[in-house]
Design a protein around this motif. Structure first.
Motif, PDB file in Angstrom:
ATOM      1  N   THR A 335       0.815  -1.368  -0.037  1.00 15.19           N
ATOM      2  CA  THR A 335       0.180   0.013  -0.065  1.00 15.19           C
ATOM      3  C   THR A 335       0.826   1.316   0.066  1.00 15.19           C
ATOM      4  OG1 THR A 335      -0.197   0.091   2.556  1.00 15.19           O
ATOM      5  CG2 THR A 335      -1.894  -1.315   1.118  1.00 15.19           C
ATOM      6  N   GLY A 336       2.074   1.187   0.394  1.00 17.95           N
ATOM      7  CA  GLY A 336       2.978   2.503   0.490  1.00 17.95           C
ATOM      8  C   GLY A 336       2.585   3.319   1.684  1.00 17.95           C
ATOM      9  N   THR A 337       1.683   2.872   2.687  1.00 20.13           N
ATOM     10  CA  THR A 337       1.307   3.463   3.813  1.00 20.13           C
ATOM     11  C   THR A 337       1.734   2.874   5.046  1.00 20.13           C
ATOM     12  OG1 THR A 337      -0.317   4.641   4.894  1.00 20.13           O
ATOM     13  CG2 THR A 337      -0.873   3.053   3.152  1.00 20.13           C
ATOM     14  N   SER A 338       2.472   3.302   6.017  1.00 18.77           N
ATOM     15  CA  SER A 338       2.538   2.696   7.236  1.00 18.77           C
ATOM     16  C   SER A 338       1.294   3.217   8.215  1.00 18.77           C
ATOM     17  CB  SER A 338       4.145   3.372   8.096  1.00 18.77           C
ATOM     18  OG  SER A 338       3.911   4.861   8.023  1.00 18.77           O
ATOM     19  N   TRP A 339       0.799   4.396   8.168  1.00 21.33           N
ATOM     20  CA  TRP A 339      -0.267   4.840   8.747  1.00 21.33           C
ATOM     21  C   TRP A 339      -1.407   3.957   8.409  1.00 21.33           C
ATOM     22  CZ3 TRP A 339      -0.928  10.421  10.520  1.00 21.33           C
ATOM     23  CH2 TRP A 339       0.183  10.936  11.085  1.00 21.33           C
ATOM     24  N   GLY A 340      -1.678   3.624   7.078  1.00 22.73           N
ATOM     25  CA  GLY A 340      -2.762   2.888   6.736  1.00 22.73           C
ATOM     26  C   GLY A 340      -2.621   1.383   7.432  1.00 22.73           C
ATOM     27  N   THR A 341      -1.234   0.868   7.477  1.00 18.32           N
ATOM     28  CA  THR A 341      -1.040  -0.349   7.742  1.00 18.32           C
ATOM     29  C   THR A 341      -1.587  -0.518   9.350  1.00 18.32           C
ATOM     30  OG1 THR A 341       0.804  -0.734   6.355  1.00 18.32           O
ATOM     31  CG2 THR A 341       0.608  -2.111   8.282  1.00 18.32           C
ATOM     32  N   ILE A 368       3.976  -1.564  14.555  1.00 17.77           N
ATOM     33  CA  ILE A 368       4.560  -0.414  14.325  1.00 17.77           C
ATOM     34  C   ILE A 368       5.964  -0.706  13.393  1.00 17.77           C
ATOM     35  CG2 ILE A 368       5.864   1.521  15.077  1.00 17.77           C
ATOM     36  CD1 ILE A 368       4.153   1.054  17.765  1.00 17.77           C
ATOM     37  N   SER A 369       6.605  -1.624  13.732  1.00 14.96           N
ATOM     38  CA  SER A 369       7.842  -1.934  13.014  1.00 14.96           C
ATOM     39  C   SER A 369       7.515  -2.734  11.780  1.00 14.96           C
ATOM     40  CB  SER A 369       8.669  -3.106  13.828  1.00 14.96           C
ATOM     41  OG  SER A 369       9.327  -2.603  14.988  1.00 14.96           O
ATOM     42  N   GLY A 370       6.604  -3.545  11.416  1.00 13.72           N
ATOM     43  CA  GLY A 370       6.150  -3.901  10.177  1.00 13.72           C
ATOM     44  C   GLY A 370       5.678  -2.786   9.218  1.00 13.72           C
ATOM     45  N   GLY A 371       4.998  -1.698   9.723  1.00 12.26           N
ATOM     46  CA  GLY A 371       4.449  -0.660   8.914  1.00 12.26           C
ATOM     47  C   GLY A 371       5.487   0.087   8.341  1.00 12.26           C
ATOM     48  N   VAL A 372       6.703   0.283   9.407  1.00 13.23           N
ATOM     49  CA  VAL A 372       7.616   1.211   8.988  1.00 13.23           C
ATOM     50  C   VAL A 372       8.759   0.348   8.203  1.00 13.23           C
ATOM     51  CG1 VAL A 372       9.811   2.331   9.862  1.00 13.23           C
ATOM     52  CG2 VAL A 372       7.677   2.476  11.118  1.00 13.23           C
ATOM     53  N   PHE A 373       8.631  -0.937   8.354  1.00 11.25           N
ATOM     54  CA  PHE A 373       9.558  -1.576   7.376  1.00 11.25           C
ATOM     55  C   PHE A 373       9.225  -1.843   5.954  1.00 11.25           C
ATOM     56  CE2 PHE A 373      10.906  -6.384   6.215  1.00 11.25           C
ATOM     57  CZ  PHE A 373      11.852  -5.893   5.693  1.00 11.25           C
ATOM     58  N   GLY A 374       7.774  -1.950   5.838  1.00 13.85           N
ATOM     59  CA  GLY A 374       7.468  -2.195   4.354  1.00 13.85           C
ATOM     60  C   GLY A 374       7.150  -0.966   3.701  1.00 13.85           C
ATOM     61  N   ASP A 375       6.946   0.155   4.366  1.00 15.21           N
ATOM     62  CA  ASP A 375       7.015   1.527   4.065  1.00 15.21           C
ATOM     63  C   ASP A 375       8.235   2.062   3.560  1.00 15.21           C
ATOM     64  OD1 ASP A 375       5.351   4.153   3.910  1.00 15.21           O
ATOM     65  OD2 ASP A 375       7.335   4.547   4.967  1.00 15.21           O
ATOM     66  N   HIS A 376       9.290   1.461   4.218  1.00 12.57           N
ATOM     67  CA  HIS A 376      10.613   2.006   3.850  1.00 12.57           C
ATOM     68  C   HIS A 376      11.313   1.314   2.535  1.00 12.57           C
ATOM     69  CE1 HIS A 376      14.939   2.353   5.906  1.00 12.57           C
ATOM     70  NE2 HIS A 376      14.972   3.334   5.022  1.00 12.57           N
ATOM     71  N   CYS A 377      10.581   0.182   2.396  1.00 14.85           N
ATOM     72  CA  CYS A 377      11.118  -0.798   1.185  1.00 14.85           C
ATOM     73  C   CYS A 377      10.237  -0.334  -0.130  1.00 14.85           C
ATOM     74  CB  CYS A 377      10.989  -2.047   1.424  1.00 14.85           C
ATOM     75  SG  CYS A 377      12.114  -2.808   2.681  1.00 14.85           S
ATOM     76  N   SER A 378       8.997   0.167   0.058  1.00 15.60           N
ATOM     77  CA  SER A 378       8.141   0.460  -0.880  1.00 15.60           C
ATOM     78  C   SER A 378       8.494   1.485  -2.074  1.00 15.60           C
ATOM     79  CB  SER A 378       6.748   0.534  -0.407  1.00 15.60           C
ATOM     80  OG  SER A 378       5.847   0.652  -1.313  1.00 15.60           O
ATOM     81  N   PRO A 379       8.261   1.267  -3.103  1.00 13.11           N
ATOM     82  CA  PRO A 379       8.518   2.197  -4.142  1.00 13.11           C
ATOM     83  C   PRO A 379       7.463   3.127  -4.347  1.00 13.11           C
ATOM     84  CG  PRO A 379       8.068   0.080  -5.262  1.00 13.11           C
ATOM     85  CD  PRO A 379       8.257  -0.166  -3.836  1.00 13.11           C
ATOM     86  N   VAL A 380       6.081   2.922  -3.574  1.00 14.09           N
ATOM     87  CA  VAL A 380       4.943   3.971  -3.905  1.00 14.09           C
ATOM     88  C   VAL A 380       4.959   4.584  -2.432  1.00 14.09           C
ATOM     89  CG1 VAL A 380       4.084   2.461  -5.672  1.00 14.09           C
ATOM     90  CG2 VAL A 380       3.458   1.899  -3.409  1.00 14.09           C
ATOM     91  N   SER A 381       5.913   4.416  -1.695  1.00 12.05           N
ATOM     92  CA  SER A 381       5.647   5.003  -0.087  1.00 12.05           C
ATOM     93  C   SER A 381       5.796   6.637  -0.516  1.00 12.05           C
ATOM     94  CB  SER A 381       6.532   4.551   0.618  1.00 12.05           C
ATOM     95  OG  SER A 381       6.975   5.334   1.691  1.00 12.05           O
ATOM     96  N   ASP A 382       4.936   7.269   0.359  1.00 15.58           N
ATOM     97  CA  ASP A 382       5.135   8.837   0.221  1.00 15.58           C
ATOM     98  C   ASP A 382       6.576   9.234   0.946  1.00 15.58           C
ATOM     99  OD1 ASP A 382       4.406   7.979   2.867  1.00 15.58           O
ATOM    100  OD2 ASP A 382       3.411   9.925   2.987  1.00 15.58           O
ATOM    101  N   THR A 383       7.051   8.422   1.898  1.00  9.54           N
ATOM    102  CA  THR A 383       8.292   8.906   2.409  1.00  9.54           C
ATOM    103  C   THR A 383       9.522   8.597   1.545  1.00  9.54           C
ATOM    104  OG1 THR A 383       8.190   6.935   3.797  1.00  9.54           O
ATOM    105  CG2 THR A 383       7.576   8.880   5.048  1.00  9.54           C
ATOM    106  N   THR A 384       9.413   7.446   0.892  1.00 10.55           N
ATOM    107  CA  THR A 384      10.274   7.104  -0.030  1.00 10.55           C
ATOM    108  C   THR A 384      10.537   7.926  -1.323  1.00 10.55           C
ATOM    109  OG1 THR A 384       9.961   4.627   0.317  1.00 10.55           O
ATOM    110  CG2 THR A 384      11.039   5.309  -1.763  1.00 10.55           C
ATOM    111  N   ILE A 385       9.428   8.581  -1.762  1.00 10.91           N
ATOM    112  CA  ILE A 385       9.357   9.370  -2.766  1.00 10.91           C
ATOM    113  C   ILE A 385       9.987  10.823  -2.406  1.00 10.91           C
ATOM    114  CG2 ILE A 385       7.747  10.608  -4.426  1.00 10.91           C
ATOM    115  CD1 ILE A 385       5.752   8.139  -4.244  1.00 10.91           C
ATOM    116  N   ILE A 386       9.433  11.029  -1.199  1.00 11.25           N
ATOM    117  CA  ILE A 386       9.818  12.700  -0.781  1.00 11.25           C
ATOM    118  C   ILE A 386      11.336  12.564  -0.587  1.00 11.25           C
ATOM    119  CG2 ILE A 386       9.616  14.156   1.202  1.00 11.25           C
ATOM    120  CD1 ILE A 386       6.540  13.677   1.264  1.00 11.25           C
ATOM    121  N   SER A 387      11.852  11.447   0.227  1.00  9.29           N
ATOM    122  CA  SER A 387      13.084  11.076   0.366  1.00  9.29           C
ATOM    123  C   SER A 387      14.085  11.308  -1.003  1.00  9.29           C
ATOM    124  CB  SER A 387      13.637  10.011   1.014  1.00  9.29           C
ATOM    125  OG  SER A 387      13.129   9.813   2.497  1.00  9.29           O
TER     126      SER A 387
END
Length: 424
Positions: A335-341, A368-387
């Motif tokens: 999903t690209g979202t830790s908060w949604g997770t 919390i860890s799972g949400g951050v981990f998946g979000d960190h790896c995801s190409p559709v995550s907002d934090t990935t894109i913004i970084s």
């Protein structure tokens, strides 16, 4: 593809569903504000660059015996900035990238490394130091489980205990620090591309680093102010999307009076620079919108509930934390979202933990860890894109080069969840 699945692969029905999805997304104010934030960031960064503020900052660290004297210390400065600024993950990435870009260029550090540092400090720090919107969301989700009678106790105490089990965030920060300190390049990072180093001739007047530092400092401080305002006096209840959007607007207004008032720019120069900077980030905003659409479709498919139902069958209590972590990572990556997770997994993980008499705090930490981990790896995550955007790095290069480090941190976290399930 998700919309085609939801509509039994009927072409016109799927097109109508896709159109309705985007209309629905664009009708949500938090999404519009997030897209607006992404575009306004371009204006602010372009104005800072045009003003000569970046040139002034580089001159300062060169001439004042700064600790920034090589590639390692240039990345370490961005790491420190990323750890200190915990108020909001997007702001963390933005500021760390703005501070690090000129120094990384000077010392020939690939932008992919800078993007990795920005991304590896933003969400992990925000999920560990919870005096921000992350804390507000998690506290609300835990309070809901308490009110439903799934668990008992004080929500704040449970949340503080669960932070101690946020193993992925901790391991990501350690892995990032070690990789910077020992200059460890793994996988695709060995072949990360270097940006051509350009001599900065951006201002005809003597450049001042304050043209960069004052807007950035104001930007960080205003996030706290707007979190307080949108939370009616309680920063933990403030709106993250509203706060960062209002912060960008207020910073732009300040820069208008500051740059024109000090005769650094004319009115026309300011307007042209702000507009051109915004235009350059419109594609990034579009990518973010597509990421939100993908996340919404995945939620509609009930991916999280399906994975959780599979895990609940014949599951040992000693593996519960690790399984919750993995499921959260898969959902967050998709999903690209830790908060949604968090919102999907908390109502699933907490009752599972309670029914199996498992450590509640550890299981929440796994969410919390799972949400951050998946979000960190995801190409559709907002934090990935913004970084990637903040570091001026290609998004897919950032994803490829960061993934090995994230997987190492994830493996460490997985082992720790198994170990602590036995000893806690």
């Amino acid at each position: 593809m998700a919309q085609f699945v939801l509509n039994d692969f009927t072409f016109f029905a799927s097109l109508k569903s896709i159109f309705s999805l985007f209309l629905s997304l664009l009708s949500q104010m938090w999404i519009l504000k997030t897209l607006g934030f992404a575009i306004l960031v371009g204006s602010i960064m372009a104005l800072i660059e045009k003003s000569g503020g970046i040139e002034g900052f580089v001159d300062f660290v060169d001439n004042k015996n700064s600790f920034v004297t090589n590639a390692r210390s240039s990345l370490m400065l961005s790491y420190i900035v990323g750890v200190i600024i915990f108020v909001e993950s997007s702001i963390t990435s933005l500021v760390a990238g703005a501070v690090g870009k000129p120094l990384c260029d000077k010392y020939q550090v690939p932008r992919a490394k800078l993007a990795f540092v920005c991304d590896s400090t933003s969400a992990p720090v925000s999920s560990l130091i919870l005096f921000n919107g992350w804390g507000a969301l998690l506290l609300g989700l835990i309070a809901t489980q308490i009110s439903l009678g799934q668990i008992s106790g004080n929500g704040i105490d449970i949340l503080m205990d669960s932070v101690l089990y946020n193993f992925y965030a901790m391991s990501a920060l350690v892995v990032t620090f070690v990789s910077i300190w020992y200059n460890i390049d793994i996988g695709a990072m060995k072949n990360a591309t270097l940006k051509p180093h350009k001599t900065m001739m951006l201002s005809q007047k003597p450049a001042s680093m304050f043209l960069m530092l004052i807007p950035i400092t104001l930007m960080v401080g205003l996030v706290f102010v707007f979190l307080y305002i949108t939370g009616d006096g309680d920063m933990l209840k403030g709106s993250g999307s509203s706060s960062i959007f209002y912060t960008m607007v207020a910073t732009l207004v300040f820069m208008f009076f500051y740059f024109i008032g000090t005769k650094n720019m004319s009115f026309t120069q300011w307007g042209e620079t702000a507009f051109s900077g915004a235009v350059t980030l419109v594609p990034i905003a579009f990518i973010l919108l597509l990421a939100f659409a993908l996340g919404e479709s995945t939620v509609t498919l009930k991916t999280g509930l399906y994975l959780s139902s599979l895990a609940n069958e014949n599951l040992s209590v000693y593996m519960l934390g690790a399984v919750i972590f993995l499921i959260g990572a898969i959902i967050s990556f998709s999903t690209g979202t830790s908060w949604g997770t968090f919102s999907i997994m908390m109502p699933v993980a907490v009752p599972m933990a309670a029914s199996m008499d498992a450590n509640i705090a550890l299981c929440i930490g796994a969410v919390i860890s799972g949400g951050v981990f998946g979000d960190h790896c995801s190409p559709v995550s907002d934090t990935t894109i913004i970084s990637a955007m903040a570091s001026d790095c290609d998004i897919m290069e950032h994803v490829r080069t960061q993934l090995p480090y994230a997987l190492i941190s994830g493996a460490v976290a997985l082992v720790l969840f198994v170990v602590f399930s036995f000893i806690s």
